[in-house]
Write a protein that holds these residues in place. Structure first.
Motif, PDB file in Angstrom:
ATOM      1  N   VAL B  54     -27.138  11.112  42.528  1.00 50.93           N
ATOM      2  CA  VAL B  54     -25.963  10.240  42.506  1.00 50.93           C
ATOM      3  C   VAL B  54     -26.462   8.800  42.614  1.00 50.93           C
ATOM      4  CG1 VAL B  54     -23.837   9.582  43.699  1.00 50.93           C
ATOM      5  CG2 VAL B  54     -24.529  11.987  43.607  1.00 50.93           C
ATOM      6  N   THR B  55     -26.087   7.963  41.666  1.00 56.69           N
ATOM      7  CA  THR B  55     -26.440   6.544  41.737  1.00 56.69           C
ATOM      8  C   THR B  55     -25.152   5.770  41.995  1.00 56.69           C
ATOM      9  OG1 THR B  55     -28.082   7.013  40.051  1.00 56.69           O
ATOM     10  CG2 THR B  55     -27.709   4.711  40.563  1.00 56.69           C
ATOM     11  N   ASP B  56     -25.142   5.001  43.078  1.00 57.30           N
ATOM     12  CA  ASP B  56     -23.882   4.338  43.429  1.00 57.30           C
ATOM     13  C   ASP B  56     -23.762   2.971  42.763  1.00 57.30           C
ATOM     14  OD1 ASP B  56     -25.396   2.579  44.882  1.00 57.30           O
ATOM     15  OD2 ASP B  56     -24.899   3.416  46.837  1.00 57.30           O
ATOM     16  N   GLU B  57     -22.713   2.248  43.102  1.00 52.48           N
ATOM     17  CA  GLU B  57     -22.397   0.983  42.445  1.00 52.48           C
ATOM     18  C   GLU B  57     -23.499  -0.047  42.674  1.00 52.48           C
ATOM     19  OE1 GLU B  57     -20.417   2.868  44.192  1.00 52.48           O
ATOM     20  OE2 GLU B  57     -18.654   3.277  42.961  1.00 52.48           O
ATOM     21  N   GLN B  58     -24.211   0.065  43.789  1.00 49.85           N
ATOM     22  CA  GLN B  58     -25.287  -0.890  44.090  1.00 49.85           C
ATOM     23  C   GLN B  58     -26.629  -0.439  43.509  1.00 49.85           C
ATOM     24  OE1 GLN B  58     -23.141   0.206  46.791  1.00 49.85           O
ATOM     25  NE2 GLN B  58     -21.876  -1.509  46.079  1.00 49.85           N
ATOM     26  N   LYS B  59     -26.576   0.590  42.691  1.00 49.08           N
ATOM     27  CA  LYS B  59     -27.776   1.141  42.058  1.00 49.08           C
ATOM     28  C   LYS B  59     -28.688   1.868  43.038  1.00 49.08           C
ATOM     29  CE  LYS B  59     -27.377  -0.556  37.682  1.00 49.08           C
ATOM     30  NZ  LYS B  59     -26.014  -0.020  37.510  1.00 49.08           N
ATOM     31  N   ASN B  60     -28.182   2.247  44.188  1.00 51.92           N
ATOM     32  CA  ASN B  60     -28.966   3.072  45.103  1.00 51.92           C
ATOM     33  C   ASN B  60     -28.952   4.502  44.591  1.00 51.92           C
ATOM     34  OD1 ASN B  60     -29.429   1.010  47.051  1.00 51.92           O
ATOM     35  ND2 ASN B  60     -27.289   1.256  47.694  1.00 51.92           N
ATOM     36  N   SER B  61     -30.118   5.132  44.662  1.00 54.22           N
ATOM     37  CA  SER B  61     -30.206   6.493  44.146  1.00 54.22           C
ATOM     38  C   SER B  61     -30.309   7.507  45.290  1.00 54.22           C
ATOM     39  CB  SER B  61     -31.414   6.588  43.227  1.00 54.22           C
ATOM     40  OG  SER B  61     -32.046   7.822  43.373  1.00 54.22           O
ATOM     41  N   PHE B  62     -29.572   8.601  45.143  1.00 56.48           N
ATOM     42  CA  PHE B  62     -29.598   9.678  46.124  1.00 56.48           C
ATOM     43  C   PHE B  62     -29.839  10.980  45.383  1.00 56.48           C
ATOM     44  CE2 PHE B  62     -26.886   6.309  47.588  1.00 56.48           C
ATOM     45  CZ  PHE B  62     -27.105   6.198  48.957  1.00 56.48           C
ATOM     46  N   VAL B  63     -30.934  11.641  45.689  1.00 54.60           N
ATOM     47  CA  VAL B  63     -31.204  12.905  45.004  1.00 54.60           C
ATOM     48  C   VAL B  63     -30.932  14.069  45.958  1.00 54.60           C
ATOM     49  CG1 VAL B  63     -32.898  14.293  43.749  1.00 54.60           C
ATOM     50  CG2 VAL B  63     -32.961  11.799  43.572  1.00 54.60           C
ATOM     51  N   TYR B  64     -30.099  14.990  45.509  1.00 49.20           N
ATOM     52  CA  TYR B  64     -29.790  16.181  46.294  1.00 49.20           C
ATOM     53  C   TYR B  64     -30.543  17.378  45.729  1.00 49.20           C
ATOM     54  CZ  TYR B  64     -25.823  13.598  48.243  1.00 49.20           C
ATOM     55  OH  TYR B  64     -25.043  12.695  48.882  1.00 49.20           O
ATOM     56  N   GLY B  65     -30.991  18.252  46.616  1.00 44.28           N
ATOM     57  CA  GLY B  65     -31.728  19.435  46.174  1.00 44.28           C
ATOM     58  C   GLY B  65     -30.957  20.712  46.451  1.00 44.28           C
TER      59      GLY B  65
END
Ligand SMILES: Cc1cc2nc3c(=O)[nH]c(=O)nc-3n(C[C@H](O)[C@H](O)[C@H](O)COP(=O)(O)O)c2cc1C
Ligand code: SF4
Ligand code: SF4
Ligand code: SF4
Ligand code: FES
Ligand code: FES
Lengths: 170, 588
Positions: B54-65
């Motif tokens: 998931v990449t949020d509006e601030q371009k932070n990336s979160f990868v879920y496994g």
């Protein structure tokens, strides 16, 4: 001698035959033999004698040579295959992760060995070396679907799913 | 707006990623969520598939496994809608996670876009700087200059042989012929390797671009990609990518508006390992039986349809655009004296984190197995790694500090190979491993050379009798003798390297062979013929479960009393061991 015109006519009566379309399209390209065989196998599930005759006539390669090519490659079958093709991986990673137990479950369950087809024609079993999904070993492929992280139990469930899908006319 | 990406490589899909993707799509439609859903390839963390980023509006990336459809719903509701990331399922984000060490020692050149871009979108590839290298070359480099850059980078072929790519390109450039061809070898036959599949599925355009640059350097107008029959998804993506490139004028006549023409065709293999060998591969493209032939002449002089042909591996080509854009020095800054750049390894076997890792040459085996791979599964002991597949060998854990480069690996008797790295623990029998590979080469031998055809069969017979408990004194010497003859009397790499798995296990694990032969014992408790199952009387509760499970009716005993196994009847299937809840069944 089979003429292109005949194939085309044949093709109209045929519901849908990719193989004949491919043959029809053939324009004398070099190296067309293997793709044509692949197309025949995709269309009929195996390579029927008539397909070999057709290829031989159109491409001008003697049947004996075509048989030589067919028998060299493990992908090609001269006999009809089951409705579902199970490819079980016995590559290095799967071997190390006990693929033999998976193989045994399948052979017990279906009562066939590798390279055989069940009596009801539902399954053909093939052993292959590596499906390229080694990090999820042990792995099998049924038709074009790959299934990983298998246990004997999961395999049994999978086989049941495919059996049921058939029962429901699917 | 948030972007959601689901990894849909073959691995991902077989771990259930397609269902996860559908669940997210459903959720977006049902709740009318404002988010972009995309598919991508593999980021290498195959052990955590299905992966969702998931990449949020601030371009932070979160990868879920390990995202199941249920988890996906929760992520959609909590993270995408309510801006509350689900911390416990994150495997990679701005927050530290136990999985961070997986990436720490990696340098990504080949895998630069893998798991990041949508492989079905040429636009995304272009947006990351894709197809700039070929334009740079077309606009400002002579073919000789391209070859010079590749030579100076020190890039060696990643298909196994490790030949200097620039030098190979020069041979083909200098060869005389009215037509020249280039081939991409995507046959990836080593059982236990999947780097090329993943690269083709996750970033097909980088391989196409590498081929374009090579074609320009050599003066070829036609290229072929020879792909394995077992890789339907890779083939589908390639076909799609070629269509996209044609539509934009990147392939075909006058590519990028230059005077250069280049077209690419895909040939699907038909299931023959030996077709990975270059001369066999060429025969196969020509529609013949895939038999290797004696070299010289090399394909650079006499290849496809008798014309000068350059053949490289998938990974080799994928490196090329990066080298052009970043310069040969940047590439050569990675690695050791004789091995430059990075190498992608496919980690599999008894390792915690199976997946793809791209590491600089010169890294040690221990760093890969422990720092990146997270060590051995189930807390077992690291025993060996197998590198190079059927042409390679087993390197023991005691040599874990060995630096991975062509020279050092060769000295062990193994080879770098194409990048399969299968990790083994104490429960892997080394004699069985050797037998496994020999059965493979025996099956795949094309039969042209007597020593390859018959010699490997004799070796296999010897190994079979050893693991069946019928090994004889002198068998080890016989194996060595056959190995020597096979190595020296065969014409292609398959035969010449077939004895390597036996020779390396003999070299590093002689005591295992001896235990099988002299004591009829398998130290790893793996060879079933040498095992016996028995029941510990004091641990047995007499629950009768094993007796019911036993297919051979080998177990007898009364209810609530200790049971016994009749070893004369037992077929060693292991069912009793699996069944017993009280650990009363033992094998030795
Ligand atoms: C039996 C055998 C199998 C091979 N299989 C492959 C393969 O699957 N993929 C590959 O790239 N090279 C394979 N090779 C190596 C090729 O012959 C060739 O050297 C290589 O494709 C050259 O590319 P490179 O210089 O980029 O490594 C194989 C060689 C042999 C002898
Ligand atoms: S070494 Fe083996 S595979 Fe290679 S050409 Fe000889 S028989 Fe064929
Ligand atoms: S190993 Fe199998 S055959 Fe032997 S006793 Fe146990 S269940 Fe029965
Ligand atoms: S399953 Fe275990 S406890 Fe039960 S009878 Fe068998 S050995 Fe004994
Ligand atoms: S070894 Fe089974 S998928 Fe590779
Ligand atoms: S998840 Fe598919 S190659 Fe890694």
């Amino acid at each position: 001698m089979l003429q292109k015109e005949e194939i085309r006519r044949d093709n109209i009566n045929d519901t849908f035959s990719n193989f004949k379309v491919e043959l029809w399209r053939y324009q004398g390209e070099r190296g067309a033999l293997i793709p044509l065989l692949q197309s025949a196998q995709e269309t009929y599930g195996y390579i029927p004698e008539s397909a070999i005759d057709h290829i031989s006539e159109i491409v001008g390669i003697p049947s004996a040579e075509i048989y030589g090519v067919i028998t060299f490659y493990s992908q090609f079958r001269l006999k009809p295959m089951g409705k579902n093709i199970i490819r079980i991986c016995d590559g290095t990673a799967c071997h190390v992760n006990a693929s033999t137990a998976i193989l045994k479950t399948i052979t017990d369950e279906l009562q066939i060995d590798s390279n055989e087809t069940t009596e009801d024609g539902l399954f053909t079993l093939q052993t292959v070396a590596c499906l390229g999904c080694c990090s999820l070993s042990p792995v099998i492929m049924i038709n074009d679907e790959t299934y990983g992280r298998l246990t004997p139990k999961k395999v049994q469930q999978l086989l049941d799913e495919y059996r049921n899908a058939d029962g429901n006319g699917g | 707006m948030k972007t959601i990406k689901v990894g849909l490589g073959t691995c991902g899909v077989s771990a259930g990623a397609q269902k996860t993707y559908e669940a997210i799509k459903n959720e977006i439609e049902l709740q009318n969520i404002q988010a972009v859903l995309k598919e991508t390839g593999c980021n290498g963390m195959c052990y955590r598939e299905p992966l969702v980023e998931v990449t949020d509006e601030q371009k932070n990336s979160f990868v879920y496994g390990e995202v199941t459809p249920e988890k996906a719903k929760t992520i959609m509701n909590s993270h995408v809608l309510a801006d509350k990331p689900v911390a416990e399922w994150l495997v990679q984000s701005t927050r530290p996670s136990e999985d961070d060490t997986f990436f720490k020692k990696q340098n990504r050149i080949v895998l630069r876009n893998c798991g990041i871009i949508d492989p079905n979108s040429i636009t995304e590839y272009v947006a990351t700087g894709g197809y700039e290298a070929i334009q740079k070359v077309l606009n400002g480099y002579t073919p000789e200059q391209v070859i010079d850059v590749i030579t100076r980078s020190g890039l060696r072929g990643r298909g196994g042989g490790g030949f200097l790519s620039g030098v190979k390109w020069k041979f083909c450039r200098d060869a005389t012929g009215d037509r020249k061809y280039i081939i991409c070898n995507a046959d990836e036959g080593d059982p236990g390797a999947f780097m090329d599949r993943s690269t083709l599925e996750s970033d097909p355009h980088s391989v196409l671009e590498g081929m374009m640059i090579c074609a320009y350097a050599i003066g070829a107008e036609e290229g072929y990609i020879y792909a394995r029959a077992e890789y339907p998804k890779a083939v589908a993506r390639l076909k799609h990518s070629i269509r996209e490139a044609l539509a934009r004028g990147f392939l075909g006549k006058n590519i990028f508006g230059s005077p250069v023409n280049f077209s690419v065709k895909i040939k699907e293999g038909a299931g023959a390992f030996v077709c990975g060998e270059e001369t066999a591969l060429i025969a196969s493209i020509e529609g013949k039986r895939g038999m290797p032939r004696f070299r010289p002449p090399f394909p650079a002089n006499k290849g496809l349809w008798g014309k000068p042909t350059n053949i490289n591996n998938v990974e080799t080509y994928a490196n090329v655009p990066w080298i052009i854009m970043n310069g040969p020095e940047a590439f050569a800054a990675f690695g050791t004296d004789n091995s430059k750049g990075t190498k992608v390894f496919a980690l599999a076997g008894k390792i915690q984190r199976g997946g793809l890792a791209e590491v600089p040459m010169g890294i040690t085996i221990n760093e890969i197995v422990f720092d990146i791979g997270g060590g051995i599964k189930e807390g077992k002991k690291f025993k060996a790694v197998q590198m190079g597949g059927p042409s390679g060998g087993c390197i023991p854990a005691s040599m874990g500090d060995l630096q991975i480069d062509y020279q050092q690996i060769n000295q062990t008797g193994a080879i770098m190979g194409s990048g399969g790295l299968v990790v083994m623990d104490e429960s892997t029998c080394m004699v069985d491993m050797a037998k496994f590979f020999l059965r493979f080469t025996q099956d795949e031998s094309c039969g042209k050379c007597t020593f390859c055809r018959i010699g490997t069969k004799r070796m296999l017979e010897v190994l079979e009798r050893i693991t069946d408990g019928n090994g004889k004194e002198g068998d080890i010497e016989l194996l060595r003798h056959l190995a020597y003859e096979i190595k020296n009397n065969t014409i292609c790499g398959l035969g010449q390297t077939a004895p390597n798995p036996v020779l390396t296990t003999l070299k590093y694990f002689p005591e295992e062979y001896e235990a099988h032969i002299r004591e009829k014992r398998c130290p790893a408790h793996s060879c079933s013929a040498l095992l016996t199952y028995s029941i510990k009387a004091d641990a047995c509760k007499g629950c009768m479960a094993c007796a019911k499970a036993c297919p051979a009716e080998a177990i007898t005993g009364e209810k609530k009393k200790a049971h016994e196994i009749n070893t004369a009847v037992c077929i060693k299937c292991g069912k009793c061991l699996e069944t017993c809840k009280f650990n009363a069944v033992i094998k030795n």
